[in-house]
Design a protein around this motif. Structure first.
Motif, PDB file in Angstrom:
ATOM      1  N   ALA A 243       0.836  -1.197   0.000  1.00 54.35           N
ATOM      2  CA  ALA A 243       0.000   0.000   0.000  1.00 54.35           C
ATOM      3  C   ALA A 243       0.875   1.253   0.000  1.00 54.35           C
ATOM      4  CB  ALA A 243      -0.929  -0.010   1.205  1.00 54.35           C
ATOM      5  N   LEU A 244       1.925   1.262   0.801  1.00 55.69           N
ATOM      6  CA  LEU A 244       2.846   2.404   0.845  1.00 55.69           C
ATOM      7  C   LEU A 244       3.524   2.595  -0.499  1.00 55.69           C
ATOM      8  CD1 LEU A 244       4.215   4.618   2.483  1.00 55.69           C
ATOM      9  CD2 LEU A 244       5.915   2.926   3.221  1.00 55.69           C
ATOM     10  N   LEU A 245       3.919   1.500  -1.127  1.00 53.65           N
ATOM     11  CA  LEU A 245       4.548   1.578  -2.448  1.00 53.65           C
ATOM     12  C   LEU A 245       3.584   2.186  -3.463  1.00 53.65           C
ATOM     13  CD1 LEU A 245       6.845   0.927  -4.403  1.00 53.65           C
ATOM     14  CD2 LEU A 245       5.875  -1.376  -4.658  1.00 53.65           C
ATOM     15  N   ALA A 246       2.314   1.806  -3.359  1.00 49.71           N
ATOM     16  CA  ALA A 246       1.310   2.346  -4.273  1.00 49.71           C
ATOM     17  C   ALA A 246       1.190   3.857  -4.125  1.00 49.71           C
ATOM     18  CB  ALA A 246      -0.039   1.682  -4.023  1.00 49.71           C
ATOM     19  N   ILE A 247       1.208   4.355  -2.881  1.00 53.86           N
ATOM     20  CA  ILE A 247       1.130   5.787  -2.642  1.00 53.86           C
ATOM     21  C   ILE A 247       2.341   6.503  -3.229  1.00 53.86           C
ATOM     22  CG2 ILE A 247       1.101   7.560  -0.856  1.00 53.86           C
ATOM     23  CD1 ILE A 247      -0.467   5.607   0.888  1.00 53.86           C
ATOM     24  N   VAL A 248       3.525   5.940  -2.997  1.00 50.66           N
ATOM     25  CA  VAL A 248       4.758   6.546  -3.515  1.00 50.66           C
ATOM     26  C   VAL A 248       4.730   6.607  -5.039  1.00 50.66           C
ATOM     27  CG1 VAL A 248       7.256   6.259  -3.719  1.00 50.66           C
ATOM     28  CG2 VAL A 248       6.127   5.899  -1.512  1.00 50.66           C
ATOM     29  N   LEU A 249       4.290   5.530  -5.676  1.00 56.25           N
ATOM     30  CA  LEU A 249       4.202   5.514  -7.140  1.00 56.25           C
ATOM     31  C   LEU A 249       3.216   6.555  -7.637  1.00 56.25           C
ATOM     32  CD1 LEU A 249       4.274   1.664  -7.867  1.00 56.25           C
ATOM     33  CD2 LEU A 249       6.084   3.343  -8.313  1.00 56.25           C
ATOM     34  N   GLY A 250       2.109   6.717  -6.893  1.00 48.42           N
ATOM     35  CA  GLY A 250       1.123   7.716  -7.275  1.00 48.42           C
ATOM     36  C   GLY A 250       1.686   9.122  -7.207  1.00 48.42           C
ATOM     37  N   ILE A 251       2.446   9.418  -6.158  1.00 49.62           N
ATOM     38  CA  ILE A 251       3.076  10.729  -6.024  1.00 49.62           C
ATOM     39  C   ILE A 251       4.098  10.964  -7.130  1.00 49.62           C
ATOM     40  CG2 ILE A 251       4.552  12.144  -4.551  1.00 49.62           C
ATOM     41  CD1 ILE A 251       3.209  10.783  -2.142  1.00 49.62           C
ATOM     42  N   HIS A 252       4.902   9.938  -7.432  1.00 47.36           N
ATOM     43  CA  HIS A 252       5.906  10.048  -8.492  1.00 47.36           C
ATOM     44  C   HIS A 252       5.237  10.287  -9.842  1.00 47.36           C
ATOM     45  CE1 HIS A 252       9.534   9.331 -10.824  1.00 47.36           C
ATOM     46  NE2 HIS A 252       8.866   8.434 -11.531  1.00 47.36           N
ATOM     47  N   ALA A 253       4.128   9.573 -10.073  1.00 39.75           N
ATOM     48  CA  ALA A 253       3.410   9.749 -11.335  1.00 39.75           C
ATOM     49  C   ALA A 253       2.850  11.162 -11.440  1.00 39.75           C
ATOM     50  CB  ALA A 253       2.279   8.714 -11.439  1.00 39.75           C
ATOM     51  N   GLY A 254       2.374  11.690 -10.305  1.00 37.25           N
ATOM     52  CA  GLY A 254       1.817  13.035 -10.320  1.00 37.25           C
ATOM     53  C   GLY A 254       2.840  14.083 -10.699  1.00 37.25           C
ATOM     54  N   ALA A 255       4.095  13.839 -10.347  1.00 37.25           N
ATOM     55  CA  ALA A 255       5.147  14.818 -10.632  1.00 37.25           C
ATOM     56  C   ALA A 255       5.389  14.986 -12.123  1.00 37.25           C
ATOM     57  CB  ALA A 255       6.433  14.396  -9.927  1.00 37.25           C
TER      58      ALA A 255
ATOM     59  N   GLY B 180      -9.027   1.683   2.879  1.00 33.21           N
ATOM     60  CA  GLY B 180      -8.831   1.206   1.519  1.00 33.21           C
ATOM     61  C   GLY B 180      -7.956   2.152   0.714  1.00 33.21           C
ATOM     62  N   ILE B 181      -7.017   1.598  -0.037  1.00 33.18           N
ATOM     63  CA  ILE B 181      -6.125   2.394  -0.894  1.00 33.18           C
ATOM     64  C   ILE B 181      -6.214   1.841  -2.317  1.00 33.18           C
ATOM     65  CG2 ILE B 181      -3.772   3.254  -1.236  1.00 33.18           C
ATOM     66  CD1 ILE B 181      -3.265   2.668   1.720  1.00 33.18           C
ATOM     67  N   PRO B 182      -7.201   2.299  -3.104  1.00 36.15           N
ATOM     68  CA  PRO B 182      -7.264   1.892  -4.508  1.00 36.15           C
ATOM     69  C   PRO B 182      -6.215   2.635  -5.341  1.00 36.15           C
ATOM     70  CG  PRO B 182      -9.414   2.655  -3.675  1.00 36.15           C
ATOM     71  CD  PRO B 182      -8.359   3.095  -2.705  1.00 36.15           C
ATOM     72  N   VAL B 183      -5.663   1.951  -6.311  1.00 35.72           N
ATOM     73  CA  VAL B 183      -4.769   2.567  -7.300  1.00 35.72           C
ATOM     74  C   VAL B 183      -5.310   2.137  -8.668  1.00 35.72           C
ATOM     75  CG1 VAL B 183      -2.413   2.820  -8.138  1.00 35.72           C
ATOM     76  CG2 VAL B 183      -2.819   2.417  -5.705  1.00 35.72           C
ATOM     77  N   LEU B 184      -6.045   3.036  -9.307  1.00 35.86           N
ATOM     78  CA  LEU B 184      -6.821   2.684 -10.493  1.00 35.86           C
ATOM     79  C   LEU B 184      -6.196   3.259 -11.759  1.00 35.86           C
ATOM     80  CD1 LEU B 184     -10.383   3.417  -9.042  1.00 35.86           C
ATOM     81  CD2 LEU B 184      -9.179   1.224  -9.115  1.00 35.86           C
TER      82      LEU B 184
ATOM     83  N   GLY C  84      -8.068  -1.715 -11.272  1.00 35.70           N
ATOM     84  CA  GLY C  84      -6.828  -1.756 -10.513  1.00 35.70           C
ATOM     85  C   GLY C  84      -7.022  -2.370  -9.143  1.00 35.70           C
ATOM     86  N   PRO C  85      -5.949  -2.506  -8.381  1.00 34.07           N
ATOM     87  CA  PRO C  85      -6.033  -3.119  -7.056  1.00 34.07           C
ATOM     88  C   PRO C  85      -6.467  -2.115  -5.993  1.00 34.07           C
ATOM     89  CG  PRO C  85      -3.767  -2.567  -7.520  1.00 34.07           C
ATOM     90  CD  PRO C  85      -4.551  -2.196  -8.761  1.00 34.07           C
ATOM     91  N   GLN C  86      -7.102  -2.645  -4.967  1.00 34.52           N
ATOM     92  CA  GLN C  86      -7.376  -1.873  -3.755  1.00 34.52           C
ATOM     93  C   GLN C  86      -6.750  -2.613  -2.577  1.00 34.52           C
ATOM     94  OE1 GLN C  86     -11.334   0.018  -2.533  1.00 34.52           O
ATOM     95  NE2 GLN C  86     -11.305  -1.827  -1.272  1.00 34.52           N
ATOM     96  N   PHE C  87      -5.813  -1.958  -1.902  1.00 31.32           N
ATOM     97  CA  PHE C  87      -5.161  -2.542  -0.738  1.00 31.32           C
ATOM     98  C   PHE C  87      -5.954  -2.147   0.495  1.00 31.32           C
ATOM     99  CE2 PHE C  87      -2.034  -1.510  -4.003  1.00 31.32           C
ATOM    100  CZ  PHE C  87      -1.480  -2.761  -4.230  1.00 31.32           C
ATOM    101  N   GLY C  88      -6.417  -3.132   1.266  1.00 33.04           N
ATOM    102  CA  GLY C  88      -7.248  -2.865   2.424  1.00 33.04           C
ATOM    103  C   GLY C  88      -6.549  -3.236   3.718  1.00 33.04           C
ATOM    104  N   ILE C  89      -6.577  -2.324   4.688  1.00 34.26           N
ATOM    105  CA  ILE C  89      -6.038  -2.573   6.022  1.00 34.26           C
ATOM    106  C   ILE C  89      -7.214  -2.605   6.992  1.00 34.26           C
ATOM    107  CG2 ILE C  89      -4.509  -1.737   7.843  1.00 34.26           C
ATOM    108  CD1 ILE C  89      -2.971  -0.223   5.607  1.00 34.26           C
ATOM    109  N   LEU C  90      -7.422  -3.728   7.652  1.00 35.88           N
ATOM    110  CA  LEU C  90      -8.560  -3.889   8.553  1.00 35.88           C
ATOM    111  C   LEU C  90      -8.329  -3.091   9.830  1.00 35.88           C
ATOM    112  CD1 LEU C  90     -11.290  -5.330   8.944  1.00 35.88           C
ATOM    113  CD2 LEU C  90     -10.027  -7.244   9.963  1.00 35.88           C
TER     114      LEU C  90
END
Length: 203
Positions: free
Chosen positions: A6-18, A105-109, A123-129
């Protein structure tokens, strides 16, 4: 492992935004219709809600990426076979139980714009209960695993700053955390959901 993904997905999203051609942020609110696909649960969908924030990152005329962070309320209900399978550890034998699960939930679509106002999404959604339904079993055991990965697919309609979306989610992993020795037969539990939401671009 799921938290790391999930953390990797967030980092990739930020990098893509740049490096994106366009970028926007927004908030959304909606309904989450859910059930647990398993022998010992009802097949009916039950209603909950979702709320959170998203980023829309465009890479051209058609393609884009949409990472999100959502609070997701998921509901389900056991049926009579739950007590037959887990009778040795279940609380209140003979009583059907409502199951309430809260996920971060952290979807990356990945999005593909087929018309000017319509995007297809998958895309995947990473879920933390966030809670583990402690009252389901009488021995203190956590009935559910701490995380899940769901495959989402659906569509989104854009109207000015508003967006309306519908998605279906298929759980990819078994969320049953009850030890095999506590059950009379094997029972796999997988999340299924329908997400219906309304969002608005803020930036």
């Amino acid at each position: 492992m799921k938290k790391a993904l999930a953390l990797l997905a967030i980092v990739l999203g930020i990098h893509a935004g740049a490096s994106a051609q366009s970028f926007s942020l927004g908030a959304d609110l909606g309904a989450n219709l859910s059930k647990i696909d398993g022998t010992s649960f009802s097949t009916a969908f039950k209603s909950g809600f979702l709320a959170g924030a998203y980023a829309q990152i465009r890479f051209g005329k058609h393609w884009g990426l949409q990472p999100e962070v959502l609070f997701i309320q998921s509901q389900a209900k056991t049926d009579s076979s739950f007590h037959q399978i887990y009778g040795g550890v279940v609380a209140d034998p003979g009583t059907l139980k409502d199951v309430h699960l809260d996920y971060l939930g952290i979807p990356v679509l990945l999005t593909y714009r087929i018309l000017k106002v319509i995007d297809l999404q998958a895309g995947p959604q990473f879920g933390i209960l966030l809670n583990k339904n402690q009252h389901l079993l009488n021995n203190g055991e956590d009935a559910f695993k701490g995380g899940d990965v769901t495959l989402l697919a659906g569509a989104e309609v854009h109207i000015l700053r508003l967006r309306v979306y519908a998605r279906y989610g298929w759980g990819l992993g078994n969320i049953n955390n009850i030890s095999a020795s506590s059950a009379t037969q094997s029972d796999t539990w997988k999340n299924q959901s329908i997400q219906l939401g309304l969002g608005i671009n803020i930036l």
